[in-house]
Design a protein around this motif. Sequence first.
Motif, PDB file in Angstrom:
ATOM      1  N   LEU A 331      43.897  47.355  62.549  1.00 24.60           N
ATOM      2  CA  LEU A 331      43.525  47.332  61.136  1.00 24.60           C
ATOM      3  C   LEU A 331      44.561  46.591  60.294  1.00 24.60           C
ATOM      4  CD1 LEU A 331      42.176  50.986  60.807  1.00 24.60           C
ATOM      5  CD2 LEU A 331      40.837  48.878  60.629  1.00 24.60           C
ATOM      6  N   LEU A 332      45.812  46.584  60.764  1.00 25.33           N
ATOM      7  CA  LEU A 332      46.835  45.817  60.067  1.00 25.33           C
ATOM      8  C   LEU A 332      46.757  44.330  60.414  1.00 25.33           C
ATOM      9  CD1 LEU A 332      49.985  48.137  60.298  1.00 25.33           C
ATOM     10  CD2 LEU A 332      48.697  47.561  58.240  1.00 25.33           C
ATOM     11  N   THR A 333      46.687  44.026  61.684  1.00 26.89           N
ATOM     12  CA  THR A 333      46.746  42.620  62.110  1.00 26.89           C
ATOM     13  C   THR A 333      45.489  41.846  61.734  1.00 26.89           C
ATOM     14  OG1 THR A 333      45.953  43.238  64.317  1.00 26.89           O
ATOM     15  CG2 THR A 333      48.333  43.103  63.996  1.00 26.89           C
ATOM     16  N   THR A 334      44.355  42.514  61.629  1.00 27.93           N
ATOM     17  CA  THR A 334      43.114  41.826  61.246  1.00 27.93           C
ATOM     18  C   THR A 334      42.933  41.742  59.733  1.00 27.93           C
ATOM     19  OG1 THR A 334      41.851  43.905  61.368  1.00 27.93           O
ATOM     20  CG2 THR A 334      41.942  42.541  63.370  1.00 27.93           C
ATOM     21  N   GLY A 335      43.851  42.343  58.990  1.00 29.76           N
ATOM     22  CA  GLY A 335      43.775  42.258  57.538  1.00 29.76           C
ATOM     23  C   GLY A 335      42.851  43.262  56.882  1.00 29.76           C
ATOM     24  N   LYS A 336      42.314  44.204  57.658  1.00 21.77           N
ATOM     25  CA  LYS A 336      41.369  45.156  57.066  1.00 21.77           C
ATOM     26  C   LYS A 336      42.056  46.145  56.134  1.00 21.77           C
ATOM     27  CE  LYS A 336      37.920  44.792  60.732  1.00 21.77           C
ATOM     28  NZ  LYS A 336      37.170  45.478  61.829  1.00 21.77           N
ATOM     29  N   ALA A 337      43.286  46.515  56.449  1.00 19.35           N
ATOM     30  CA  ALA A 337      44.032  47.391  55.548  1.00 19.35           C
ATOM     31  C   ALA A 337      44.364  46.656  54.256  1.00 19.35           C
ATOM     32  CB  ALA A 337      45.303  47.893  56.222  1.00 19.35           C
ATOM     33  N   ALA A 338      44.745  45.369  54.367  1.00 20.05           N
ATOM     34  CA  ALA A 338      45.003  44.563  53.172  1.00 20.05           C
ATOM     35  C   ALA A 338      43.732  44.398  52.348  1.00 20.05           C
ATOM     36  CB  ALA A 338      45.548  43.197  53.582  1.00 20.05           C
ATOM     37  N   GLN A 339      42.609  44.253  53.030  1.00 22.27           N
ATOM     38  CA  GLN A 339      41.333  44.149  52.330  1.00 22.27           C
ATOM     39  C   GLN A 339      41.022  45.441  51.568  1.00 22.27           C
ATOM     40  OE1 GLN A 339      38.098  43.056  54.910  1.00 22.27           O
ATOM     41  NE2 GLN A 339      36.528  43.421  53.348  1.00 22.27           N
ATOM     42  N   LYS A 340      41.372  46.575  52.154  1.00 25.17           N
ATOM     43  CA  LYS A 340      41.158  47.857  51.476  1.00 25.17           C
ATOM     44  C   LYS A 340      42.008  47.935  50.202  1.00 25.17           C
ATOM     45  CE  LYS A 340      38.922  50.767  52.264  1.00 25.17           C
ATOM     46  NZ  LYS A 340      37.635  51.224  51.659  1.00 25.17           N
ATOM     47  N   LEU A 341      43.253  47.435  50.270  1.00 27.51           N
ATOM     48  CA  LEU A 341      44.082  47.416  49.066  1.00 27.51           C
ATOM     49  C   LEU A 341      43.460  46.525  47.998  1.00 27.51           C
ATOM     50  CD1 LEU A 341      46.623  48.084  47.464  1.00 27.51           C
ATOM     51  CD2 LEU A 341      47.787  46.202  48.642  1.00 27.51           C
ATOM     52  N   ALA A 342      42.954  45.364  48.391  1.00 24.43           N
ATOM     53  CA  ALA A 342      42.322  44.469  47.421  1.00 24.43           C
ATOM     54  C   ALA A 342      41.094  45.131  46.799  1.00 24.43           C
ATOM     55  CB  ALA A 342      41.929  43.160  48.107  1.00 24.43           C
ATOM     56  N   GLU A 343      40.333  45.816  47.628  1.00 28.31           N
ATOM     57  CA  GLU A 343      39.145  46.533  47.150  1.00 28.31           C
ATOM     58  C   GLU A 343      39.539  47.635  46.159  1.00 28.31           C
ATOM     59  OE1 GLU A 343      36.055  49.800  49.089  1.00 28.31           O
ATOM     60  OE2 GLU A 343      36.978  48.287  50.391  1.00 28.31           O
ATOM     61  N   LEU A 344      40.607  48.357  46.488  1.00 33.16           N
ATOM     62  CA  LEU A 344      41.072  49.447  45.636  1.00 33.16           C
ATOM     63  C   LEU A 344      41.608  48.905  44.314  1.00 33.16           C
ATOM     64  CD1 LEU A 344      41.694  52.465  45.341  1.00 33.16           C
ATOM     65  CD2 LEU A 344      43.812  52.080  46.605  1.00 33.16           C
ATOM     66  N   THR A 345      42.400  47.844  44.397  1.00 33.99           N
ATOM     67  CA  THR A 345      42.945  47.236  43.184  1.00 33.99           C
ATOM     68  C   THR A 345      41.833  46.759  42.264  1.00 33.99           C
ATOM     69  OG1 THR A 345      44.900  46.508  44.419  1.00 33.99           O
ATOM     70  CG2 THR A 345      44.477  45.434  42.315  1.00 33.99           C
ATOM     71  N   GLN A 346      40.842  46.100  42.841  1.00 37.33           N
ATOM     72  CA  GLN A 346      39.715  45.611  42.060  1.00 37.33           C
ATOM     73  C   GLN A 346      38.949  46.758  41.415  1.00 37.33           C
ATOM     74  OE1 GLN A 346      38.810  42.707  41.157  1.00 37.33           O
ATOM     75  NE2 GLN A 346      36.693  42.983  40.452  1.00 37.33           N
ATOM     76  N   ALA A 347      38.723  47.816  42.169  1.00 36.91           N
ATOM     77  CA  ALA A 347      37.960  48.955  41.643  1.00 36.91           C
ATOM     78  C   ALA A 347      38.670  49.598  40.458  1.00 36.91           C
ATOM     79  CB  ALA A 347      37.732  49.988  42.743  1.00 36.91           C
ATOM     80  N   VAL A 348      39.990  49.781  40.573  1.00 36.50           N
ATOM     81  CA  VAL A 348      40.753  50.395  39.485  1.00 36.50           C
ATOM     82  C   VAL A 348      40.770  49.494  38.265  1.00 36.50           C
ATOM     83  CG1 VAL A 348      43.063  51.105  38.767  1.00 36.50           C
ATOM     84  CG2 VAL A 348      42.169  51.834  40.981  1.00 36.50           C
ATOM     85  N   GLN A 349      40.966  48.199  38.477  1.00 40.00           N
ATOM     86  CA  GLN A 349      41.039  47.273  37.350  1.00 40.00           C
ATOM     87  C   GLN A 349      39.701  47.157  36.638  1.00 40.00           C
ATOM     88  OE1 GLN A 349      42.587  43.706  39.155  1.00 40.00           O
ATOM     89  NE2 GLN A 349      44.719  44.381  38.984  1.00 40.00           N
ATOM     90  N   VAL A 350      38.628  47.127  37.388  1.00 39.22           N
ATOM     91  CA  VAL A 350      37.300  47.016  36.778  1.00 39.22           C
ATOM     92  C   VAL A 350      36.954  48.271  35.990  1.00 39.22           C
ATOM     93  CG1 VAL A 350      34.827  46.920  37.286  1.00 39.22           C
ATOM     94  CG2 VAL A 350      36.392  45.333  38.400  1.00 39.22           C
ATOM     95  N   ILE A 351      37.192  49.428  36.596  1.00 36.00           N
ATOM     96  CA  ILE A 351      36.833  50.681  35.943  1.00 36.00           C
ATOM     97  C   ILE A 351      37.713  50.940  34.726  1.00 36.00           C
ATOM     98  CG2 ILE A 351      36.932  53.196  36.255  1.00 36.00           C
ATOM     99  CD1 ILE A 351      35.689  52.802  38.973  1.00 36.00           C
ATOM    100  N   ASP A 352      38.957  50.469  34.788  1.00 29.39           N
ATOM    101  CA  ASP A 352      39.859  50.672  33.660  1.00 29.39           C
ATOM    102  C   ASP A 352      39.609  49.680  32.530  1.00 29.39           C
ATOM    103  OD1 ASP A 352      41.997  51.978  32.359  1.00 29.39           O
ATOM    104  OD2 ASP A 352      43.335  50.342  32.898  1.00 29.39           O
ATOM    105  N   GLY A 353      38.854  48.604  32.805  1.00 32.94           N
ATOM    106  CA  GLY A 353      38.558  47.607  31.781  1.00 32.94           C
ATOM    107  C   GLY A 353      37.325  47.977  30.983  1.00 32.94           C
ATOM    108  N   THR A 354      37.043  47.199  29.952  1.00 28.93           N
ATOM    109  CA  THR A 354      35.900  47.476  29.077  1.00 28.93           C
ATOM    110  C   THR A 354      34.604  47.437  29.851  1.00 28.93           C
ATOM    111  OG1 THR A 354      37.086  46.492  27.236  1.00 28.93           O
ATOM    112  CG2 THR A 354      34.719  46.756  26.985  1.00 28.93           C
ATOM    113  N   THR A 355      34.444  46.407  30.683  1.00 32.71           N
ATOM    114  CA  THR A 355      33.220  46.303  31.477  1.00 32.71           C
ATOM    115  C   THR A 355      33.097  47.479  32.419  1.00 32.71           C
ATOM    116  OG1 THR A 355      33.352  43.909  31.383  1.00 32.71           O
ATOM    117  CG2 THR A 355      31.925  44.864  33.065  1.00 32.71           C
ATOM    118  N   GLY A 356      34.224  47.838  33.039  1.00 34.39           N
ATOM    119  CA  GLY A 356      34.210  48.950  33.985  1.00 34.39           C
ATOM    120  C   GLY A 356      33.834  50.254  33.325  1.00 34.39           C
ATOM    121  N   LYS A 357      34.322  50.479  32.100  1.00 33.19           N
ATOM    122  CA  LYS A 357      33.989  51.713  31.419  1.00 33.19           C
ATOM    123  C   LYS A 357      32.488  51.806  31.153  1.00 33.19           C
ATOM    124  CE  LYS A 357      38.550  52.282  29.328  1.00 33.19           C
ATOM    125  NZ  LYS A 357      39.341  52.219  28.086  1.00 33.19           N
ATOM    126  N   ASN A 358      31.892  50.662  30.797  1.00 35.29           N
ATOM    127  CA  ASN A 358      30.444  50.662  30.579  1.00 35.29           C
ATOM    128  C   ASN A 358      29.690  50.932  31.874  1.00 35.29           C
ATOM    129  OD1 ASN A 358      30.824  50.072  27.874  1.00 35.29           O
ATOM    130  ND2 ASN A 358      30.703  47.849  28.183  1.00 35.29           N
TER     131      ASN A 358
END
Length: 365
Positions: A331-358
């Motif tokens: 999961l580390l060498t194939t980048g899937k863990a890094a992909q999970k971090l990117a997914e998590l970062t995106q989810a938090v940023q979207v939900i915390d933004g105006t669009t995300g709140k809507n």
Amino acid sequence: MSDAFRDLLRKVGSGSHTSEHLTREEAASATRLMLQQEATPAQIGAFMIAHRIKRPTGEELAGMLDAYDQLGPKLNTISSMTLPIVMGIPYDGRSRTTPVSPLVTLILAAAGCPVVLHGGRRMPTKEGIPLVEVWQALGVDWTTLSLEQTQAVFAETSVGFVYLPTHFPLSDNLVPYREQIGKRPPFATVELFWCPYAGEALLISGFVHPPTEEMARSAFALRGTRQFITVKGLEGSCDLPRDRTCIVGINQMVNGESTFERLLLHPRDYGFAAEEVPLLPTPKLLAEMQAVLQGGQTELSKAAIWNSGFYLWRSGLCPDLEAGFTVAEELLTTGKAAQKLAELTQAVQVIDGTTGKNLLKTSLY
């Protein structure tokens, strides 16, 4: 002043010869009175130091957890292929060794195992780096989210963080007492065994001193908690050590019976023995973690695989420990863990933004 609380304080604060243990119901009542500030500051401080000197019993700890369940927040259940893991890690952070649990969380979530974390900001008396600061360095700021927004992130990414100042201010309001009394109060122990998840979960609790584990087992038995793991981890965390034998307690259901097993893991038997990775300044820590997520072969990556492999095995996603190590490394060498971090970062940023709140309002209502 609370007369009811004064009577409870008298029981625990009467000295080594005449003090008494509280019943589970009394401990729950005392905790509620403190959390809701019905007890005075003098009463609260006196109780904390008296109870620390006396030492809580398993029954008292069960009552304190009852109060946390009654007044504290919980993330709602989500659908998953395995029981979510809830990690109980000391809130006052790390001061000597690098915390590996954020990397472990990403690996577990990438494998399909939800993870719930909880904690606060820098906290006395240790004032170590807390988990929330490590996540902020990685680009995930849990401090900005309401509980409902955290729930949405959890449902989307399988990672959730219950942040005390925002989600449980009743408990956070007691933090200043830790500095004023100069010692960890019994609440520091409660936090290790608290489960802010509404459904059944696999509770992982770190500890330092053996009596703490005994209290946990007693409290869990009274409360009907059957799936839990205790870890004599780094600085009391859930991080498995590599420079010594790992002492782990596993409680699980076998053929309808609750069973406890003591497991001693020797890192050298699996090729993971090494000195612990020291705590680095935050910029260097971030660089090290990013290198691990990019598949770099470092001592921190070995620590992440050592820990993740164990938890993948105990979550039921891998049939044995060696398979857990293999999956964690993949999961580390194939980048899937890094992909999970990117997914998590995106989810938090979207939900915390105006669009995300809507979007959040739409999804909730």
